[in-house]
Design a protein around this motif. Structure first.
Motif, PDB file in Angstrom:
ATOM      1  N   GLU A 298       0.829  -1.206   0.000  1.00  0.00           N
ATOM      2  CA  GLU A 298       0.000   0.000   0.000  1.00  0.00           C
ATOM      3  C   GLU A 298       0.864   1.257   0.000  1.00  0.00           C
ATOM      4  O   GLU A 298       0.615   2.193  -0.761  1.00  0.00           O
ATOM      5  N   PHE A 299       1.905   1.279   0.834  1.00  0.00           N
ATOM      6  CA  PHE A 299       2.814   2.427   0.846  1.00  0.00           C
ATOM      7  C   PHE A 299       3.531   2.566  -0.496  1.00  0.00           C
ATOM      8  O   PHE A 299       3.704   3.674  -1.001  1.00  0.00           O
ATOM      9  N   GLN A 300       3.941   1.462  -1.075  1.00  0.00           N
ATOM     10  CA  GLN A 300       4.629   1.526  -2.368  1.00  0.00           C
ATOM     11  C   GLN A 300       3.719   2.129  -3.433  1.00  0.00           C
ATOM     12  O   GLN A 300       4.142   2.949  -4.237  1.00  0.00           O
ATOM     13  N   LYS A 301       2.448   1.739  -3.413  1.00  0.00           N
ATOM     14  CA  LYS A 301       1.475   2.287  -4.360  1.00  0.00           C
ATOM     15  C   LYS A 301       1.308   3.793  -4.162  1.00  0.00           C
ATOM     16  O   LYS A 301       1.295   4.566  -5.124  1.00  0.00           O
ATOM     17  N   VAL A 302       1.238   4.205  -2.891  1.00  0.00           N
ATOM     18  CA  VAL A 302       1.096   5.629  -2.573  1.00  0.00           C
ATOM     19  C   VAL A 302       2.314   6.408  -3.071  1.00  0.00           C
ATOM     20  O   VAL A 302       2.186   7.458  -3.693  1.00  0.00           O
TER      21      VAL A 302
END
Length: 55
Positions: A9-13
């Protein structure tokens, strides 16, 4: 939420430069074991110690 899910999720953000709401950040941080609380004691001592370590 599991650790790997939170990482994804952080990588996507980060990849898409998205905004994340504060209520959504809390479970992400908890899953990644990240604390944003002010540390107890003198954190400068720890930073000085780490800078002096030879890696």
């Amino acid at each position: 939420m599991k650790y790997r899910e939170a990482q994804a999720e952080f990588q996507k953000v980060f990849d898409h430069q998205q905004t994340v709401s504060v209520p959504k950040l809390k479970p992400l941080f908890e899953s990644l074991n990240i604390s944003v609380k002010k540390p107890l004691g003198d954190s400068n001592k720890e930073i000085s110690y780490l800078k002096g370590e030879n890696i």
